[in-house]
Design a protein around this motif. Structure first.
Motif, PDB file in Angstrom:
ATOM      1  N   GLN A   1      38.359  45.802  47.963  1.00  0.00           N
ATOM      2  CA  GLN A   1      38.363  46.263  46.581  1.00  0.00           C
ATOM      3  C   GLN A   1      37.114  47.122  46.314  1.00  0.00           C
ATOM      4  O   GLN A   1      36.087  46.949  46.967  1.00  0.00           O
ATOM      5  CB  GLN A   1      38.376  45.074  45.614  1.00  0.00           C
TER       6      GLN A   1
ATOM      7  N   THR B   1      34.817  46.902  44.265  1.00  0.00           N
ATOM      8  CA  THR B   1      33.627  46.094  44.002  1.00  0.00           C
ATOM      9  C   THR B   1      33.391  45.039  45.081  1.00  0.00           C
ATOM     10  O   THR B   1      32.487  44.216  44.954  1.00  0.00           O
ATOM     11  CB  THR B   1      33.744  45.369  42.646  1.00  0.00           C
TER      12      THR B   1
ATOM     13  N   LYS C   1      37.808  39.762  42.092  1.00  0.00           N
ATOM     14  CA  LYS C   1      37.557  39.623  40.657  1.00  0.00           C
ATOM     15  C   LYS C   1      37.896  40.885  39.869  1.00  0.00           C
ATOM     16  O   LYS C   1      38.157  40.818  38.657  1.00  0.00           O
ATOM     17  CB  LYS C   1      36.093  39.258  40.416  1.00  0.00           C
ATOM     18  N   LEU C   2      37.919  42.014  40.537  1.00  0.00           N
ATOM     19  CA  LEU C   2      38.243  43.262  39.856  1.00  0.00           C
ATOM     20  C   LEU C   2      39.656  43.230  39.287  1.00  0.00           C
ATOM     21  O   LEU C   2      39.923  43.831  38.239  1.00  0.00           O
ATOM     22  CB  LEU C   2      38.081  44.437  40.825  1.00  0.00           C
ATOM     23  N   ARG C   3      40.569  42.530  39.959  1.00  0.00           N
ATOM     24  CA  ARG C   3      41.947  42.451  39.466  1.00  0.00           C
ATOM     25  C   ARG C   3      41.984  41.868  38.051  1.00  0.00           C
ATOM     26  O   ARG C   3      42.629  42.418  37.144  1.00  0.00           O
ATOM     27  CB  ARG C   3      42.784  41.568  40.397  1.00  0.00           C
TER      28      ARG C   3
ATOM     29  N   LEU D   1      40.105  44.108  35.261  1.00  0.00           N
ATOM     30  CA  LEU D   1      40.888  45.265  34.839  1.00  0.00           C
ATOM     31  C   LEU D   1      42.144  44.849  34.070  1.00  0.00           C
ATOM     32  O   LEU D   1      42.514  45.481  33.084  1.00  0.00           O
ATOM     33  CB  LEU D   1      41.279  46.100  36.055  1.00  0.00           C
TER      34      LEU D   1
ATOM     35  N   ASN E   1      30.409  38.381  41.050  1.00  0.00           N
ATOM     36  CA  ASN E   1      31.579  39.202  41.344  1.00  0.00           C
ATOM     37  C   ASN E   1      32.411  39.530  40.105  1.00  0.00           C
ATOM     38  O   ASN E   1      32.937  40.635  39.985  1.00  0.00           O
ATOM     39  CB  ASN E   1      32.448  38.523  42.408  1.00  0.00           C
ATOM     40  N   HIS E   2      32.552  38.585  39.192  1.00  0.00           N
ATOM     41  CA  HIS E   2      33.261  38.884  37.934  1.00  0.00           C
ATOM     42  C   HIS E   2      32.465  39.911  37.139  1.00  0.00           C
ATOM     43  O   HIS E   2      33.051  40.827  36.532  1.00  0.00           O
ATOM     44  CB  HIS E   2      33.444  37.602  37.128  1.00  0.00           C
TER      45      HIS E   2
ATOM     46  N   GLY F   1      33.246  43.190  38.507  1.00  0.00           N
ATOM     47  CA  GLY F   1      34.562  43.622  38.060  1.00  0.00           C
ATOM     48  C   GLY F   1      34.533  44.150  36.645  1.00  0.00           C
ATOM     49  O   GLY F   1      35.135  45.187  36.331  1.00  0.00           O
TER      50      GLY F   1
ATOM     51  N   TYR G   1      32.707  47.581  36.630  1.00  0.00           N
ATOM     52  CA  TYR G   1      33.547  48.656  37.155  1.00  0.00           C
ATOM     53  C   TYR G   1      34.625  49.025  36.135  1.00  0.00           C
ATOM     54  O   TYR G   1      34.858  50.215  35.865  1.00  0.00           O
ATOM     55  CB  TYR G   1      34.189  48.206  38.468  1.00  0.00           C
ATOM     56  N   ALA G   2      35.279  48.018  35.578  1.00  0.00           N
ATOM     57  CA  ALA G   2      36.330  48.276  34.590  1.00  0.00           C
ATOM     58  C   ALA G   2      35.767  48.996  33.367  1.00  0.00           C
ATOM     59  O   ALA G   2      36.397  49.917  32.827  1.00  0.00           O
ATOM     60  CB  ALA G   2      36.995  46.969  34.179  1.00  0.00           C
TER      61      ALA G   2
END
Length: 314
Positions: free
Chosen positions: A44, A46, A50-52, A55, A74-75, A78, A81-82
């Motif tokens: 992913q 990131t 957690k990106l899933r 987003l 990690n969250h 995410g 990035y989002a």
């Protein structure tokens, strides 16, 4: 009260994420054997699954909302990035003891980073305070859209693999495994097994007690799995209803799995990301039919990773 998502929420999340994320690789592993596959969420943008969820949640919110989140790292990545992709403002709260690698990565995003407390629970308390002052809180696990976002991983797996399958998934707050088990619940030939660190067996303790209980965290390589469940978290009931079992692995088993994934497959994997592999290698999850071990994250400080590879005391 937090709404409990259904399979339709997972399908909707898959549609929203389609324009932002590609499916992650599903590959064989020399570390375990020919009947085991690895789902590489380390691919992913990131470096983590957690990106899933981030987003999936944020694509449903008003772009004017100021997002706040608590995270072991990690969250937070995410969310960051989002926020960058969607043009939103965000504040992320991490404990002072959070992974230096994850904190360094966060500094590359245009978000406000707040460091608070020595544990995830203390960071979460601060994030909830900020939410009470007007920010929009996005939980790393106790959120229907975050759970649905995690469930998109199962959509990819069930589209790729026919026949009996066991999905082995690390468990922290339970958002990922709840979404996966929710999507897989209509397939009788798919088993879902959760894996926790012995240092923070929160979900296992809750299942044994029949309710969410507080456990005392110990230091763990799997920092992404540490911390207690939020009271009333919807993940507990979803796990209780749809997950086949939750097993516990030791710190030594996690470290051994990290070494195996690197030495045999060339993968740099953090402790939480290696928990599923540890459960398979240790025999806590028997290999029957096709087994998929989720490799959920690869954000680890180089110095710590070198110590793990050297077999040093941690």
């Amino acid at each position: 009260m937090v709404e409990v998502p259904g399979r339709d929420a997972v399908a909707a999340a898959r549609m929203r994420l389609a324009s932002h994320l590609d499916s992650t690789p599903l590959v064989p592993t020399r570390a375990i054997g020919p009947r085991v596959l690895l789902k590489l969420e380390t691919a992913q943008p990131t470096g983590s699954f957690k990106l899933r969820g981030a987003l999936a949640a944020m694509t449903k919110l008003d772009s004017r909302d100021h997002i706040v989140a608590a995270s072991a790292g990690n969250h937070a990545l995410g969310i960051a990035y989002a926020a960058q992709v969607l043009g939103m403002d965000a504040t992320v709260v991490c404990a002072e003891t959070a992974s230096p690698a994850k904190l360094a990565a966060l500094e590359g995003f245009p978000v406000e980073l707040v460091r608070r407390g020595q544990t995830y629970d203390e960071a979460e308390t601060r994030a909830l305070e900020l939410a009470a002052d007007g920010m929009r809180y996005v939980s790393p696990y106790n959120d229907p859209d975050v759970i649905a976002g995690g469930g998109t991983l199962a959509v990819e797996l069930l589209e790729s693999i026919d026949g009996p399958m066991t999905i082995v998934c690390p468990v922290g707050g339970g958002g990922l495994i709840a979404g996966i088990a929710l999507w897989a619940s209509e397939r009788d030939d798919v088993r879902v097994i959760g894996v926790e660190s012995q240092a923070s067996p929160t979900m296992r303790a809750a299942l044994d007690a029949g309710q969410i209980v507080v456990v005392e965290d110990e230091a763990t390589l799997a920092d992404g799995l540490a911390g207690n469940l939020e009271p009333g978290s919807i993940t507990f009931d979803l796990v209780r209803r749809h997950v086949d079992d939750v097993v516990v692995v030791t710190e030594a088993e996690i470290a051994a799995a990290m070494r195996a994934l690197y030495n045999s497959d060339g993968l740099v994997v953090e402790g939480a990301g290696a928990a599923a592999t540890a459960a398979v290698v240790s025999g806590r999850v028997p290999v029957s039919g096709t087994v998929v071990a989720l490799v959920t994250g690869g954000n680890i400080a180089p110095e710590l990773f070198a110590r793990v590879l050297a077999g040093a005391s941690l």
